[in-house]
Design an enzyme around this catalytic site. Structure first.
Site, short mmCIF file in Angstrom:
data_model
loop_
_atom_site.label_atom_id
_atom_site.label_comp_id
_atom_site.label_asym_id
_atom_site.label_seq_id
_atom_site.Cartn_x
_atom_site.Cartn_y
_atom_site.Cartn_z
N ARG A 46 0.84 -1.19 0.00
CA ARG A 46 0.00 0.00 0.00
C ARG A 46 0.88 1.25 0.00
NH1 ARG A 46 2.00 1.89 3.84
NH2 ARG A 46 0.70 3.73 3.58
N GLY A 47 0.19 2.42 -0.16
CA GLY A 47 0.94 3.65 -0.34
C GLY A 47 1.08 3.88 -1.83
N ARG A 89 -7.52 -0.54 -6.96
CA ARG A 89 -7.86 0.60 -6.09
C ARG A 89 -7.99 1.86 -6.96
NH1 ARG A 89 -4.49 1.22 -0.66
NH2 ARG A 89 -6.38 2.32 -0.03
N GLN A 196 -2.48 2.81 9.81
CA GLN A 196 -1.17 2.84 9.14
C GLN A 196 -0.14 3.62 9.96
OE1 GLN A 196 -4.09 3.25 7.66
NE2 GLN A 196 -4.11 2.60 5.54
N ASP A 237 -1.92 10.80 -2.44
CA ASP A 237 -2.35 9.74 -3.37
C ASP A 237 -2.66 10.29 -4.75
OD1 ASP A 237 -3.03 8.62 -0.53
OD2 ASP A 237 -2.80 6.94 -1.92
N ASN A 247 -5.30 12.54 0.16
CA ASN A 247 -4.43 11.69 0.97
C ASN A 247 -5.32 10.96 1.98
OD1 ASN A 247 -1.73 10.73 1.68
ND2 ASN A 247 -1.97 11.86 3.59
N LYS A 248 -4.73 10.14 2.78
CA LYS A 248 -5.49 9.31 3.72
C LYS A 248 -6.52 10.11 4.51
CE LYS A 248 -5.37 5.78 4.20
NZ LYS A 248 -6.38 4.96 3.47
O1 MRU Z 1 -4.74 3.30 2.01
P1 MRU Z 1 -3.25 3.49 1.95
O2 MRU Z 1 -2.55 2.96 3.14
O3 MRU Z 1 -2.67 2.98 0.65
O4 MRU Z 1 -3.06 5.07 1.97
C1 MRU Z 1 -1.76 5.57 1.87
C2 MRU Z 1 -1.68 7.06 2.00
O5 MRU Z 1 -2.68 7.74 2.09
C3 MRU Z 1 -0.31 7.66 1.90
O6 MRU Z 1 -0.22 8.81 2.68
C4 MRU Z 1 -0.03 8.03 0.43
O7 MRU Z 1 -0.28 6.95 -0.41
C5 MRU Z 1 1.37 8.48 0.24
S1 MRU Z 1 2.54 7.18 0.33
C6 MRU Z 1 4.07 7.81 0.00
#
Ligand code: MRU
Length: 353
Positions: A46-47, A89, A196, A237, A247-248
């Site tokens: 993820r990320g 995703r 996370q 993201d 972002n998250k």
């Molecule tokens: O749902 P996730 O864990 O994939 O979400 C990740 C994030 O929101 C991160 O902050 C983003 O992808 C940046 S990773 C360098």
């Protein structure tokens, strides 16, 4: 990372299964395209940048097993693999950016034989993987110029080595400052519902010897009010042409709190996270996750059976709340309507160091 988030060796894709951290350190071999799809969907990998790298290498995994007599048949199967992985995703644009590079490699090399195109596609996936490592180091170097000798940084979610091929974006800046001998401390939001921040960010910062304090998401404004935070740095993201940033979930709340306390808020992200095809954050597709992740997180029921749940995985922070973007091409400052396009479309040497 002590062990890389993603390993590609002898045409074999291995990831750290991040759903098991920090309790268990488990690596997982992804042997089929479906394994890769599930790994992305279930956040084993993820990320945004790591998702892009995993998808590109997922294509390399998938094409190994295409038994095609000619290029027409090979190409049709390869496109199916690319389209399938694109459904894993919806929000992180790095996924589509990486798959698009794979598709272009296929289309731009129509004269190659089946064996030759297999090699070319595998090489392109390896390039995406290796470039991400170099890009994160550059983000770290640029970001380090913003960090004073002593600094406490709040971050949300995980934008570290676990979220990229190596080193990270937001955490890459923190690692670069730490390696430069600066006294950097971090407050990590736990990041409900999948934690996370609690599970991954604290884990990797502790592995690297960076001082980190875990807080509940709803503690962020309080530590800001207590003057404990000098700066916020998060990952992204997808960033629209005007600087609006997905972002998250919870990042927007952090940005509002930072703004209310006059604390600078930076977004660290590679150029591949910018989506110049969309004008604003309103056009960013936001993933919604299953109710169970909220009501039964980590196998413990925490809400009544049948309760209604709304669980967007990301939110969009308006550009006006963002002090700057830390990219591999330099730091991008407002007004973003001009600076984002200018920076991303110029050669790296022309940017602010
Ligand atoms: O749902 P996730 O864990 O994939 O979400 C990740 C994030 O929101 C991160 O902050 C983003 O992808 C940046 S990773 C360098």
């Amino acid at each position: 990372m002590p062990v890389p988030t993603i390993t590609w060796k002898n045409d074999t894709l291995i990831i750290i299964d991040q759903t098991q951290l920090p309790v268990r350190f488990v690596t997982k071999k992804l042997e089929t395209v479906q394994d890769v799809w599930v790994a992305i969907k279930e956040l084993q990998v993820r990320g945004a940048p790591a998702i892009g790298v995993a998808a590109a290498l997922g294509v390399a995994v998938g094409i190994k097993n295409i038994a095609a007599a000619d290029r027409g048949e090979f190409d049709r199967n390869c496109i199916k693999i690319i389209e399938y992985l694109a459904t894993s995703r919806p929000t992180a644009v790095n996924l589509f950016w990486a798959l698009d590079r794979m598709k272009k490699t296929l289309e731009n090399n129509s004269g190659l034989s089946v064996d030759q195109i297999r090699t070319a596609l595998t090489k392109e996936a390896e390039n995406i993987f290796n470039e991400d490592k170099a890009i994160c180091r550059q983000i770290g170097l640029h970001g380090n110029t913003l960090i004073p000798d002593q600094c406490t940084i709040l971050t949300h979610c995980n934008a570290g080595g676990l979220a990229t091929a190596d080193y990270g974006t937001a955490l890459g800046v923190i690692y670069a400052a730490h390696e430069a001998g600066k006294k950097v401390s971090v407050y990590s939001d736990e990041t409900r519902p999948l934690l996370q921040g609690a599970r991954l960010t604290t884990w990797e910062l502790m592995q690297s010897g960076v001082d980190v304090t875990l807080i509940c998401d709803n503690t962020a404004a309080k530590v800001m009010m207590e003057h404990k935070i000098d700066m916020v740095i998060v990952g992204a993201d997808r960033i629209a042409k005007n600087g609006d940033t997905a972002n998250k979930i919870g990042t927007y709340m952090v940005a509002i709190a930072a703004n209310a306390h006059n604390i600078p808020m930076y977004v660290a992200a590679p150029a591949s996270t910018f989506d110049l095809s969309i004008e604003s954050g309103a056009d960013i597709p936001i993933e919604e996750r299953e109710a169970k992740e909220v009501t039964h997180g980590f196998a413990t029921q925490t809400a009544p059976d049948g309760v209604k749940v709304y669980s967007p995985a990301f939110d969009v922070t308006p550009a006006r709340l963002i002090s700057g973007f830390i990219t591999e091409k330099g730091i991008i400052r407002p007004p973003y309507d001009k600076s984002i396009t200018e920076t991303l479309l110029q050669p790296a040497s022309a940017y602010e160091q």
